[in-house]
Design a protein around this motif. Structure first.
Motif, PDB file in Angstrom:
ATOM      1  N   GLY A 162      47.879  10.664 -10.885  1.00 18.52           N
ATOM      2  CA  GLY A 162      47.497   9.547 -11.748  1.00 18.52           C
ATOM      3  C   GLY A 162      46.374   9.947 -12.679  1.00 18.52           C
ATOM      4  O   GLY A 162      46.065  11.134 -12.839  1.00 18.52           O
ATOM      5  N   THR A 163      45.754   8.955 -13.324  1.00 14.42           N
ATOM      6  CA  THR A 163      44.694   9.232 -14.289  1.00 14.42           C
ATOM      7  C   THR A 163      43.453   9.722 -13.550  1.00 14.42           C
ATOM      8  O   THR A 163      42.955   9.048 -12.653  1.00 14.42           O
ATOM      9  CB  THR A 163      44.324   7.958 -15.064  1.00 14.42           C
ATOM     10  OG1 THR A 163      45.516   7.305 -15.429  1.00 14.42           O
ATOM     11  CG2 THR A 163      43.492   8.302 -16.286  1.00 14.42           C
ATOM     12  N   PRO A 164      42.933  10.887 -13.925  1.00 17.03           N
ATOM     13  CA  PRO A 164      41.712  11.357 -13.267  1.00 17.03           C
ATOM     14  C   PRO A 164      40.536  10.438 -13.612  1.00 17.03           C
ATOM     15  O   PRO A 164      40.492   9.873 -14.711  1.00 17.03           O
ATOM     16  CB  PRO A 164      41.500  12.746 -13.862  1.00 17.03           C
ATOM     17  CG  PRO A 164      42.761  13.092 -14.572  1.00 17.03           C
ATOM     18  CD  PRO A 164      43.419  11.807 -14.951  1.00 17.03           C
ATOM     19  N   ALA A 165      39.617  10.298 -12.659  1.00 17.93           N
ATOM     20  CA  ALA A 165      38.408   9.515 -12.931  1.00 17.93           C
ATOM     21  C   ALA A 165      37.584  10.231 -13.999  1.00 17.93           C
ATOM     22  O   ALA A 165      37.016   9.606 -14.881  1.00 17.93           O
ATOM     23  CB  ALA A 165      37.594   9.346 -11.661  1.00 17.93           C
ATOM     24  N   ILE A 166      37.548  11.527 -13.894  1.00 17.47           N
ATOM     25  CA  ILE A 166      36.842  12.301 -14.930  1.00 17.47           C
ATOM     26  C   ILE A 166      37.621  13.572 -15.217  1.00 17.47           C
ATOM     27  O   ILE A 166      38.180  14.189 -14.301  1.00 17.47           O
ATOM     28  CB  ILE A 166      35.385  12.619 -14.526  1.00 17.47           C
ATOM     29  CG1 ILE A 166      34.645  13.272 -15.698  1.00 17.47           C
ATOM     30  CG2 ILE A 166      35.338  13.518 -13.302  1.00 17.47           C
ATOM     31  CD1 ILE A 166      33.152  13.245 -15.554  1.00 17.47           C
ATOM     32  N   GLU A 167      37.692  13.904 -16.471  1.00 19.29           N
ATOM     33  CA  GLU A 167      38.506  15.036 -16.878  1.00 19.29           C
ATOM     34  C   GLU A 167      37.728  15.824 -17.929  1.00 19.29           C
ATOM     35  O   GLU A 167      37.195  15.248 -18.879  1.00 19.29           O
ATOM     36  CB  GLU A 167      39.810  14.513 -17.479  1.00 19.29           C
ATOM     37  CG  GLU A 167      40.907  15.540 -17.535  1.00 19.29           C
ATOM     38  CD  GLU A 167      42.189  14.918 -18.056  1.00 19.29           C
ATOM     39  OE1 GLU A 167      42.195  13.700 -18.312  1.00 19.29           O
ATOM     40  OE2 GLU A 167      43.163  15.651 -18.227  1.00 19.29           O
ATOM     41  N   LEU A 168      37.681  17.119 -17.757  1.00 22.91           N
ATOM     42  CA  LEU A 168      36.978  17.974 -18.719  1.00 22.91           C
ATOM     43  C   LEU A 168      38.021  18.791 -19.453  1.00 22.91           C
ATOM     44  O   LEU A 168      38.893  19.400 -18.827  1.00 22.91           O
ATOM     45  CB  LEU A 168      36.029  18.929 -18.006  1.00 22.91           C
ATOM     46  CG  LEU A 168      34.644  18.424 -17.619  1.00 22.91           C
ATOM     47  CD1 LEU A 168      34.744  17.155 -16.806  1.00 22.91           C
ATOM     48  CD2 LEU A 168      33.932  19.495 -16.833  1.00 22.91           C
ATOM     49  N   ASP A 169      37.907  18.788 -20.768  1.00 25.77           N
ATOM     50  CA  ASP A 169      38.896  19.527 -21.533  1.00 25.77           C
ATOM     51  C   ASP A 169      38.205  20.582 -22.387  1.00 25.77           C
ATOM     52  O   ASP A 169      37.545  20.255 -23.369  1.00 25.77           O
ATOM     53  CB  ASP A 169      39.686  18.540 -22.407  1.00 25.77           C
ATOM     54  CG  ASP A 169      40.912  19.202 -23.031  1.00 25.77           C
ATOM     55  OD1 ASP A 169      41.115  20.402 -22.758  1.00 25.77           O
ATOM     56  OD2 ASP A 169      41.628  18.518 -23.780  1.00 25.77           O
ATOM     57  N   ASN A 170      38.333  21.824 -21.942  1.00 24.76           N
ATOM     58  CA  ASN A 170      37.839  22.936 -22.743  1.00 24.76           C
ATOM     59  C   ASN A 170      36.357  22.804 -23.125  1.00 24.76           C
ATOM     60  O   ASN A 170      35.966  23.032 -24.258  1.00 24.76           O
ATOM     61  CB  ASN A 170      38.686  23.025 -24.020  1.00 24.76           C
ATOM     62  CG  ASN A 170      38.873  24.477 -24.424  1.00 24.76           C
ATOM     63  OD1 ASN A 170      38.444  25.381 -23.686  1.00 24.76           O
ATOM     64  ND2 ASN A 170      39.494  24.695 -25.564  1.00 24.76           N
ATOM     65  N   LEU A 171      35.566  22.436 -22.159  1.00 22.84           N
ATOM     66  CA  LEU A 171      34.140  22.201 -22.421  1.00 22.84           C
ATOM     67  C   LEU A 171      33.409  23.538 -22.643  1.00 22.84           C
ATOM     68  O   LEU A 171      33.634  24.504 -21.928  1.00 22.84           O
ATOM     69  CB  LEU A 171      33.528  21.466 -21.230  1.00 22.84           C
ATOM     70  CG  LEU A 171      32.465  20.431 -21.525  1.00 22.84           C
ATOM     71  CD1 LEU A 171      33.023  19.340 -22.434  1.00 22.84           C
ATOM     72  CD2 LEU A 171      31.966  19.818 -20.230  1.00 22.84           C
ATOM     73  N   VAL A 172      32.526  23.537 -23.657  1.00 25.71           N
ATOM     74  CA  VAL A 172      31.799  24.770 -24.000  1.00 25.71           C
ATOM     75  C   VAL A 172      30.316  24.481 -24.154  1.00 25.71           C
ATOM     76  O   VAL A 172      29.939  23.489 -24.774  1.00 25.71           O
ATOM     77  CB  VAL A 172      32.300  25.359 -25.342  1.00 25.71           C
ATOM     78  CG1 VAL A 172      31.602  26.679 -25.629  1.00 25.71           C
ATOM     79  CG2 VAL A 172      33.801  25.556 -25.318  1.00 25.71           C
TER      80      VAL A 172
END
Lengths: 330, 347, 499
Positions: C258-268
């Motif tokens: 399901g939908t993650p509570a928190i999601e990091l996408d390609n953080l730099v």
């Protein structure tokens, strides 16, 4: 309970106001000076004590108080305390005249007589303002001495306590105007007079700087008590007896320089006399006497006062020179 | 020469570096406005004008390195010089214009200063009180006691001991300007050199001095390492009192006037000089050179307003700005360091 | 060993207000021996150290130094006998250079003169540091050193005073793992020079790594002296707390979708980390580990608005959010329990309740913005109850609590804000194993309540116990993901070391 309070209040009220016509009223007259412990106001206290001695048989108590450190806020507080204490007359030498206006108004509303000294801006606010002399005359005398000492030509400069100090500025403005008018060859090197904040160290350091920056200076005036001795001292250190110094000051602080010639003359008035005269004005008003032109207020220079715009003027300027400064002890 | 200067500049104490730059920049600015500024006469005046405060700043520096603060030093200075000059004039001591009689006046003044400093130290040590509150209180007490028990009548030029007057007017070497003004390096330079040298030696050259740093740096650790805290605290306050005594006589000699009710109010200027010079309010750091530069900064700021031809209201503005900038710069530096180390203690 | 013990304590007893902190404890340290003291918080380890170093007078029993009995032990006497304590705060002078710290007692030279002998002191300090095999510029000021370097300086100072026994009280708590290894190396080095060590630590791995003897104390009574070879972690834990620890590893079979509570996408965030993508679902505990410098703590700080990222996206429940500062993170439902609870998490001198309610005061306030003490107390007691905080009153200052209970208060503070995402940075550092078990349980309870938990830890065991999945970072990137049966201690450690 409530009734009792009412009765006590009535009694107090009657007690405070009733004996006004009985002739046995004890008057309490208090001088609030600028600064506790300095010799100028110590001398003024002598005047108050003398007044007290002279009039204590007539039921008058007179004494002097003053804030430690010359704090204007404390001075206002002292006047408020005197109002609460229901004294009969308050004499005041204000540190900051405008700050005192509200309390003076309150005091007068409560029937307390207020006489100010060295604060002509309080004319009309207080019952009377008392000046030992016309300030303009005093300023002109200082500047005249400086001008004469420099042969009416050349550069000069000098001090006031601060540009906001009323009497200092009156002396300065009158003296400067006179010079500009009478002696066109004299030039003041700074646009404004320097400020010493009534501190000797500042006055001395700035005089040093002044003399180094403007080597052509031939005369220095001191429209603040702290600067008069210091301008002379700075000249003495530089061995420049040719620079004419004069100002307002006490005989004790300036005696050495009058003696050595580094100060040409010092102008003053007797604080003791001023204190005495202020108290006398208040007393006369309490006794219902009218204060008008020509009234004799006992002390030298105050034998025939002049009145103008709510200000009482004496003619008590004191010129201190090498020959007479030892006659005074303040 | 240039490379050595560069080396000193890149490795030295950051505050001292900033101070030097600011000072030079300001001097150039003043010089541009009024070239008279670059004259020996003006420079020698700075020495005379700032001497008293420079001496006492050394004492304040030592107190601040130990982790304390002293705001009573001017009250001590005025008390000791007044007591000393009054004693000497009433008993006729120190009448002759000799070095010895100056030492008598100076000695009494320093003795009174040390005693009053010890009062500070004793109160702080035995009641474990914060130094600021204590010295704020003793400042009033000293001042009030002086007015109540000793007197309020100023010592004037005509009553001042001859030796003190000579100390204030004499010079190590003298010149005459074109207009016939005499000027020179005041004798005041001697106590300044003495105070700076002695403080330098105590702080950097003696074991005791290092213990004062240690005490201010970490008091608990100092205790665990067996540092005699009582001795250290008594010493720093007595030393500040001692130098205040010297300052008192410098003032007396400079002004030929000791007024027991003045000279309170400039404490913060001296403390500011020490702070601008790199001392921390929390203790443990501070430098003699930085303090001297801080003092020079303040003296020069104060004494160039006539040269610049501006009103003295700017005085406070300038001094305030310099304090703010120097404190802000060092705070900014430590923030940068924290940030680089990802220590987020400034949040 | 038949030699005379360096320190021998016989039937040592010390009571505080009727409570026996030590009760008839026998204790010996031989020259050159590394003795590890093990026990839970409050078991009497610290009291024993204080008695041996003369800080606390003993009530009964004897302490002999090298076989000699002394009527009373003072700190000076203990120091003369070569006992040096390295306190947890290290007692260094941050403003002084290294060399002055090392030879503080002899800045005046060997003869203890009045004047600073700079060259002699510097040479002496360099020598002491060399004995430890440490290279630190003796002219640097201590405040510019890393924690590990400071520790070396503190030990060098002990050596400078002719230490025969160095007592280290939880020296590794504040150290990153690389520096821990260096410290253990130093202790071994001391042993080879004949200098004994008493070593206190809650990290059992460390005890096994260096101890010659493990002395276990429980509730002021000595359980016994053990040869580390005869013990394993489980047995040691049992002996320390007197009962079997019943911590079950987390259920790895659970699947989160399901939908993650928190999601990091390609953080730099250069230079700390780059290209980090990950997701934490409600109810999931994701472990994050890696060496110091791998970027894990720096990334966690980014999520809480400290150290904001340069690029990439953070999504909460599928929606992008910006967390530029902590207040935004809190508003987005993210909470951080930082590693350094002393300086960042707690107001130590304030009551426990105040600490619990510190982050939710605006919610407790009535419409005039006033907070009633009663409500504050209620909330404080509620959370202390839930988290099993052992305190006689919630009005006691936080510093009166043991480390484990302090950490619970920090947790309570953030749980009270009701975050959906909780970041825990090394939550059990400096906590004894009894309290650790409590915290593990707590983490599982929090997750079970539907929170997403990101657990940062150095301890593989902790991750194995608590995390559904473990991410391993290396040089700023996620190097491995271990889930299900792969998330074992051995595999985690291997991944961390760069396997």
């Amino acid at each position: 309970m409530k009734k009792w309070t009412l009765v006590v209040l009535c009694a107090l009220y009657l007690g405070a106001s009733a004996p006004a016509w009985s002739g046995e009223k004890k008057f309490e007259i208090v001088m609030v000076a600028k600064h506790e412990g300095i010799s100028w106001f110590d001398d003024m206290r002598i005047g108050l004590t003398e007044f007290h001695e002279d009039f204590k048989d007539k039921g008058v108590t007179a004494y002097q108080i003053a804030p430690e450190g010359g704090d204007p806020a404390k001075q206002v507080q002292m006047v408020e305390d005197l109002i609460a204490k229901q004294v009969d007359a308050i004499l005041v030498v204000p540190n900051d005249p405008t700050a005192l206006i509200p309390v003076i108004e309150r005091a007068r509303k409560q029937g307390i007589i207020v006489v100010s000294h060295e604060a002509s801006s309080l004319a009309g606010v207080a019952d009377w303002d008392m000046e030992a002399f016309v300030n303009e005359d005093f300023g002109r005398a200082i500047f005249e001495t400086v001008a004469a000492g420099m042969n009416y030509e050349g550069d000069y400069a000098g001090f006031v306590g601060a540009l906001t100090m009323e009497t200092h500025m009156q002396w300065y403005n009158a003296g400067k105007a006179m010079i500009d008018e009478k002696y066109p060859k004299m030039r003041m090197v700074t646009e404004q007079p320097l400020e010493d904040w009534n501190t000797e160290k500042i006055a001395l350091d700035k005089t040093n700087e002044l003399l180094a920056t403007y080597p052509t200076i031939k005369g220095l005036f001191g429209c603040s008590a702290s600067s008069s001795a210091m301008i002379s001292l700075a000249c003495e250190r530089r061995r420049r007896a040719d620079i004419a110094c004069s100002g307002i000051g006490t005989p004790s602080q300036n005696g050495a320089y009058l003696e050595s010639g580094y100060s040409r003359a010092v102008y003053a008035w007797r604080p003791a006399d001023a204190g005495y005269v202020c108290a006398l004005i208040a007393y006369k008003m309490l006794m219902g006497e009218e204060i008008k032109d020509g009234v004799n207020l006992a002390k030298t220079g105050y034998e025939s006062i002049r009145i103008q715009d709510g200000i009482i003027y004496g003619d008590a300027m004191l010129t201190l020179t090498k020959d007479n400064y030892m006659d005074y002890d303040y | 020469m240039l490379s050595r200067l560069k080396e000193w500049f890149t490795t030295g104490n950051i505050t001292v570096r900033i101070m030097t730059v600011v000072l030079i920049a300001y001097c150039v600015l003043v010089g541009l406005v009024n070239p008279t500024f670059f004259s020996l006469e003006i420079f020698l005046d700075f020495v005379r004008n700032g001497a008293g405060q420079a001496v006492v700043a050394m004492g304040v520096l030592v107190v601040m390195i130990s982790g304390g603060i002293d705001v009573s030093f001017l009250a001590i200075a005025i008390s000791s010089s007044y007591i000393s000059t009054v004693l000497c004039t009433t008993h006729g001591w120190a009448k002759p214009k000799t070095f010895l009689s100056l030492l008598v006046v100076m000695g009494i003044s320093c003795l009174v200063g040390v005693l009053l400093g010890c009062v500070n130290g004793l109160v702080i040590y035995f009641f474990k009180l914060p130094t600021f509150i204590t010295t704020l209180a003793t400042q009033s007490i000293f001042h009030g006691a002086l007015a109540t028990f000793v007197g309020t009548k100023p010592v004037t030029a005509s009553r001042m001991p001859r030796s003190v007057i000579e100390f204030g007017s004499g010079a190590i070497f003298e010149f005459t300007s074109e207009t016939g003004s005499w000027y020179g390096l005041s004798y005041f330079a001697i106590p300044v050199v003495f105070a700076v040298g002695l403080t330098w030696f105590i702080l950097y050259g003696t074991v005791f001095g290092r213990r004062i740093f240690a005490l201010g740096s970490n008091a608990l650790a100092a205790k665990r390492c067996g540092v005699n805290i009582f001795a250290a605290q008594m010493f720093v306050f007595a030393y500040a009192g001692f130098l205040a005594g010297v300052m008192g006589i410098i003032y007396a000699a400079d002004l030929r006037w000791v007024n027991p009710i003045t000279m309170v109010g400039d404490e913060l200027i001296v403390i500011a000089a020490v702070l601008i010079g790199g001392a921390k309010l929390s203790g443990g750091s501070g430098s003699v050179l930085g303090t001297l530069l801080g003092m020079a900064m303040i003296v020069i700021l104060r004494s160039t307003l006539v040269l610049l031809g501006i009103s003295s209201s700017w005085n406070d503005f300038f001094i305030g700005a310099v304090i703010l900038v120097s404190v802000a710069v060092s705070a900014w530096r430590s923030r940068q360091e924290s940030k680089a180390a990802l220590r987020f203690d400034y949040v | 060993m038949s030699a005379t013990p360096l320190v021998e304590a016989r039937r040592l007893t010390k009571t505080y207000g009727g409570f026996a902190a030590l009760d008839g404890v026998d204790f010996t340290v031989m020259p050159g021996e590394v003795v590890c003291l093990a026990g839970t918080n409050g078991s009497g380890k610290s009291t024993l150290i204080k008695c041996v170093s003369g800080v606390e007078p003993i009530d009964a029993g004897q302490i002999l130094f090298s076989g000699t009995e002394h009527p009373a032990i003072t700190p000076t006497l203990a120091m003369d006998e070569g006992v040096q304590v390295i306190y947890q705060d290290l007692s260094l002078f941050p403003d002084l250079p290294v060399w002055e710290n090392v030879c503080f007692q002899r800045i005046g030279g060997e003869k203890r003169g009045w004047f600073v002998k700079r060259r002699e002191g510097m040479a002496f300090a360099t020598m002491q540091l060399a004995r430890l095999g440490v290279k630190v510029d003796p002219k640097r000021r201590v405040e510019r050193l890393s924690m590990g370097e400071r520790q070396s300086v503190a030990i060098a100072r002990a050596l400078a005073q002719n230490a025969k026994l160095v007592i280290m009280d939880e020296p590794t708590t504040a150290l990153p793992s690389r520096e821990v290894d260096a410290l253990l190396g130093i202790v071994k080095n001391l042993r080879s020079q004949g200098i004994a060590t008493i070593f206190v630590s809650h990290k059992l791995d460390e005890l096994f790594a260096i101890a010659d003897k493990i002395t276990i104390i429980r509730d002021g009574v000595k359980v016994g002296d053990y040869n580390p070879a005869d013990l394993d972690k489980e047995k040691l834990g049992f002996l320390m707390i007197g009962k079997k620890l019943d911590v079950q590893p987390v259920d790895r079979s659970a699947v989160f979708s399901g939908t993650p509570a928190i999601e990091l996408d390609n953080l730099v965030k250069e230079p700390y980390y780059r290209g980090v993508s990950m997701a934490v679902h409600p109810g999931e505990v994701v472990g994050l580990t890696g060496l110091i410098g791998s970027g894990r703590t720096e990334m966690a700080l980014s999520l809480f608005g400290l150290n904001p990222p340069d690029g990439g996206e953070v999504r909460r429940n599928g929606r992008p959010v910006t967390v530029g500062k902590p207040s935004e993170a809190i508003a987005a439902g993210i909470g951080l329990v930082s590693e350094d609870r002393q300086s960042q998490g707690l107001f130590l001198s304030h009551p426990i309740t105040t600490n619990v309610t510190a982050a939710i005061l605006d919610r407790l306030a009535d419409r005039f913005g006033l907070v009633s003490l009663g409500r504050e107390l209620d909330v404080g007691e509620e959370w202390c109850g839930k988290l099993n905080v052992r305190a006689s009153s919630v009005l006691n200052p936080a510093q009166s609590l043991s480390g484990g209970n302090q950490q619970k208060v920090v947790l309570a503070k953030w749980l009270a804000t009701g975050p959906d995402v909780l970041i825990l940075d090394s939550p059990t550092v400096g906590i004894d194993i009894g309290s650790k078990a409590d915290i593990y349980e707590l983490i599982k309870t929090v997750a079970a309540a539907g929170k997403a938990v990101l657990l940062i830890s150095d301890e593989a065991e902790e991750l194995e116990m608590c995390a559904n999945r473990v991410l391993v970072m290396q040089s700023g990137e996620i190097a491995a993901e271990l889930a299900g049966a792969d998330a074992t201690q051995a595999k985690i450690l291997a991944a961390v070391r760069g396997g």
